[in-house]
Design a protein around this motif. Sequence first.
Motif, PDB file in Angstrom:
ATOM      1  N   LEU A 217      46.275  46.085  -7.969  1.00 16.87           N
ATOM      2  CA  LEU A 217      46.924  46.694  -8.912  1.00 16.87           C
ATOM      3  C   LEU A 217      47.969  46.537  -9.614  1.00 16.87           C
ATOM      4  N   GLU A 218      48.310  46.576  -9.607  1.00 18.65           N
ATOM      5  CA  GLU A 218      49.895  46.962 -10.834  1.00 18.65           C
ATOM      6  C   GLU A 218      50.296  47.472 -10.445  1.00 18.65           C
ATOM      7  N   PRO A 219      51.728  48.364  -9.765  1.00 20.54           N
ATOM      8  CA  PRO A 219      52.442  50.139 -10.097  1.00 20.54           C
ATOM      9  C   PRO A 219      52.283  50.099 -11.407  1.00 20.54           C
ATOM     10  N   VAL A 220      52.798  49.007 -12.388  1.00 21.96           N
ATOM     11  CA  VAL A 220      53.002  49.968 -13.388  1.00 21.96           C
ATOM     12  C   VAL A 220      52.254  48.575 -14.765  1.00 21.96           C
ATOM     13  N   LEU A 221      51.383  49.017 -15.241  1.00 20.37           N
ATOM     14  CA  LEU A 221      50.740  47.669 -16.320  1.00 20.37           C
ATOM     15  C   LEU A 221      51.342  47.318 -17.007  1.00 20.37           C
ATOM     16  N   GLY A 222      51.633  45.534 -15.902  1.00 18.47           N
ATOM     17  CA  GLY A 222      53.063  45.102 -17.711  1.00 18.47           C
ATOM     18  C   GLY A 222      52.463  44.765 -19.210  1.00 18.47           C
ATOM     19  N   VAL A 223      50.921  43.463 -18.767  1.00 16.17           N
ATOM     20  CA  VAL A 223      50.490  43.322 -19.964  1.00 16.17           C
ATOM     21  C   VAL A 223      50.062  44.070 -20.754  1.00 16.17           C
ATOM     22  N   GLY A 224      49.442  45.437 -19.758  1.00 12.63           N
ATOM     23  CA  GLY A 224      48.459  46.159 -20.525  1.00 12.63           C
ATOM     24  C   GLY A 224      49.408  47.197 -21.431  1.00 12.63           C
ATOM     25  N   ALA A 235      48.712  56.880  -4.307  1.00 15.46           N
ATOM     26  CA  ALA A 235      48.823  56.980  -2.987  1.00 15.46           C
ATOM     27  C   ALA A 235      46.653  57.691  -2.478  1.00 15.46           C
ATOM     28  N   ALA A 236      46.220  58.004  -3.966  1.00 16.16           N
ATOM     29  CA  ALA A 236      44.937  57.834  -3.696  1.00 16.16           C
ATOM     30  C   ALA A 236      44.305  57.105  -3.071  1.00 16.16           C
ATOM     31  N   MET A 237      44.865  55.628  -4.038  1.00 20.53           N
ATOM     32  CA  MET A 237      44.249  54.594  -3.898  1.00 20.53           C
ATOM     33  C   MET A 237      44.421  53.758  -2.233  1.00 20.53           C
ATOM     34  N   ARG A 238      45.706  53.739  -1.895  1.00 18.03           N
ATOM     35  CA  ARG A 238      46.317  53.866  -0.682  1.00 18.03           C
ATOM     36  C   ARG A 238      44.777  54.568   0.661  1.00 18.03           C
ATOM     37  N   ALA A 239      45.068  55.665   0.388  1.00 23.90           N
ATOM     38  CA  ALA A 239      43.922  56.382   1.399  1.00 23.90           C
ATOM     39  C   ALA A 239      42.659  55.889   0.730  1.00 23.90           C
ATOM     40  N   VAL A 240      41.493  55.957   0.233  1.00 27.68           N
ATOM     41  CA  VAL A 240      40.867  55.449  -0.207  1.00 27.68           C
ATOM     42  C   VAL A 240      40.127  53.760   0.462  1.00 27.68           C
ATOM     43  N   CYS A 241      41.253  53.402   0.392  1.00 29.01           N
ATOM     44  CA  CYS A 241      41.082  51.566   0.718  1.00 29.01           C
ATOM     45  C   CYS A 241      41.429  51.712   2.130  1.00 29.01           C
ATOM     46  N   ASP A 242      41.873  52.453   2.710  1.00 30.21           N
ATOM     47  CA  ASP A 242      41.939  52.554   4.566  1.00 30.21           C
ATOM     48  C   ASP A 242      40.866  53.527   4.803  1.00 30.21           C
ATOM     49  N   GLU A 243      40.354  53.766   4.082  1.00 29.72           N
ATOM     50  CA  GLU A 243      38.201  54.598   4.620  1.00 29.72           C
ATOM     51  C   GLU A 243      37.417  53.908   4.625  1.00 29.72           C
ATOM     52  N   LEU A 244      37.569  52.784   3.506  1.00 31.11           N
ATOM     53  CA  LEU A 244      36.853  52.137   3.363  1.00 31.11           C
ATOM     54  C   LEU A 244      36.788  50.660   4.043  1.00 31.11           C
ATOM     55  N   GLY A 245      38.374  50.477   4.463  1.00 26.12           N
ATOM     56  CA  GLY A 245      38.628  48.449   5.392  1.00 26.12           C
ATOM     57  C   GLY A 245      38.908  48.064   3.657  1.00 26.12           C
ATOM     58  N   ILE A 246      39.583  48.108   2.728  1.00 27.69           N
ATOM     59  CA  ILE A 246      39.123  47.369   1.661  1.00 27.69           C
ATOM     60  C   ILE A 246      40.258  46.983   1.990  1.00 27.69           C
ATOM     61  N   VAL A 247      41.420  45.888   1.302  1.00 29.40           N
ATOM     62  CA  VAL A 247      43.119  45.360   1.554  1.00 29.40           C
ATOM     63  C   VAL A 247      43.535  45.758  -0.171  1.00 29.40           C
ATOM     64  N   LEU A 248      45.012  46.771   0.292  1.00 22.47           N
ATOM     65  CA  LEU A 248      45.243  47.150  -0.935  1.00 22.47           C
ATOM     66  C   LEU A 248      46.065  45.722  -1.155  1.00 22.47           C
ATOM     67  N   VAL A 249      46.463  45.224  -2.315  1.00 21.01           N
ATOM     68  CA  VAL A 249      47.227  44.156  -2.386  1.00 21.01           C
ATOM     69  C   VAL A 249      48.000  45.044  -3.949  1.00 21.01           C
ATOM     70  N   PHE A 250      49.482  45.224  -3.619  1.00 21.64           N
ATOM     71  CA  PHE A 250      49.966  45.618  -5.193  1.00 21.64           C
ATOM     72  C   PHE A 250      51.067  44.185  -5.157  1.00 21.64           C
ATOM     73  N   ASP A 251      50.481  44.310  -6.874  1.00 22.74           N
ATOM     74  CA  ASP A 251      51.163  42.774  -7.622  1.00 22.74           C
ATOM     75  C   ASP A 251      52.702  42.696  -8.309  1.00 22.74           C
ATOM     76  N   GLU A 252      53.001  42.654  -8.261  1.00 22.59           N
ATOM     77  CA  GLU A 252      54.999  43.137  -7.851  1.00 22.59           C
ATOM     78  C   GLU A 252      55.639  42.302  -8.191  1.00 22.59           C
ATOM     79  N   VAL A 253      55.112  41.049  -9.313  1.00 23.63           N
ATOM     80  CA  VAL A 253      55.609  40.393 -10.214  1.00 23.63           C
ATOM     81  C   VAL A 253      55.890  40.872 -10.824  1.00 23.63           C
ATOM     82  N   ILE A 254      56.167  41.621 -11.968  1.00 27.48           N
ATOM     83  CA  ILE A 254      57.132  42.560 -12.475  1.00 27.48           C
ATOM     84  C   ILE A 254      58.452  43.831 -11.684  1.00 27.48           C
TER      85      ILE A 254
END
Length: 451
Positions: A217-224, A235-254
């Motif tokens: 996820l981008e914390p701010v949709l850039g091109v979008g 915060a909700a995506m953080r919690a769901v990823c924790d629950e489901l064992g999904i690695v949360l990646v923040f794309d902070e290029v911008i």
Amino acid sequence: MTVIADYEKRTARSREHFVAAGAMIPAGATRSLNSWPPHPVYLESGAGMLVTDVDGNTYRDFLANYTALPLGYADQDVTRALAEQLTSGTAHSFSRTQEKALAELIVARVPSIERIRFTGSGTESVMFALRLAKAFTGRPAVAKAEGGYHGTTDEVMISVRPPADKAGAAHAPNSVAEMAGIPESRLHDTIVLPFNDIDASTAVLRANADRLAALVLEPVLGVGGMIPADRAYLAAMRAVCDELGIVLVFDEVITLRLAPGGGQEHYGVTPDLTTMGKIVGGGLPIGAYGGRADIMSLLEPRGGTDVYDARSGGPALYQGGTFTGNALSLAAGLTTMRKLDAAAIADLNAHGELLRTRVAKAASGSLVPLTVTGVGSLFNLHVGVTDVRVFRDVRGVDAAKQHRLFLALLNRGAIIAPRGMGCVSTCTTETDIDFFAAAVAESLDAITAED
Ligand SMILES: Cc1ncc(COP(=O)(O)O)c(C=O)c1O
């Protein structure tokens, strides 16, 4: 004179270059974004906010190579660091000590980044980070937001700007290939979420949980459309990823520029991995990715010394790149990031806020509606819409008027992206901002007068 006639008159040499280059280079430009009708502008030089084109026109550049130059062009300290580096080589056979220095700076500023690797671009950083997440979880698929841009690999060139007739329902978007050449099979392993919609995104993640390695996820949709995330969404995506064992990646290029610790500090939400680029290279090519030590450790040889040698206990994830960690990018990046300290970032953000406020005020009297989105030092102008909160709101933009605004601003000596994106740099002054706000208002009037 119409906006286009004025533009053509001012940029005749650019046109000549475009025609000549176009005979060899598709669209007359190596970067697709740098070609637009009736012909693009070719730049010759830049210093601070100011750039000059081949016709001798000067512009204040509110794009700064798509946010990659937070200090503006040819910053004296960066130029000096590059000149010094040039005398001892550009890209060497083995690692250089500046690699460790830039790593230390980023690790100290971004607490979630325990370990880090550099790459050649933002695209590569996302590619390596997602492969790492797949290796770590043993799962094959990734999730991304509709409207999210993460570089140009097949895996993420999906539903960046999907057309309305293919995009599907707002709460359960389709995975739509951005262009020909992306195999149909790829769509199966890139799942698309509606940005800023907690319930719908959670439902899509749950439905695909056993296959999903990562959510990027981008914390701010850039091109979008420079649309900030709601903090509650991240915060909700953080919690769901924790629950489901999904690695949360923040794309902070911008978004790394939003705070010393990036968008994750601004929002107070911590990802597992972070991808970076742009400002980290201070105007030269770079990317970086980093995060949790247990995930990043998959990049270490697990026995023996040869990362290619499967007999040594299983190969580590291999990362190549001839120019990765090259001396010039590290020298420019280190100098830029040192200068872009907490005080500089606070100043940058204040100027960004001033710009968004003054532009919105200046445009409020126009007959064409204009919405200004953004946060910190980032902004996007959207022509023809009165509100932009979720990605699909950008569909309401009047594309023809948006393009004429871009050309009309160039006619007045201001550069933004054709789609309306821009930023302020540390060399942007209040005078520049007032100039820009006036140019936007005049441009909107010029467009209205033509209709
Ligand atoms: C959020 C985001 N991720 C990744 C990329 C790709 O970076 P690069 O152009 O360095 O490959 C970009 C580029 O604009 C970006 O904005």
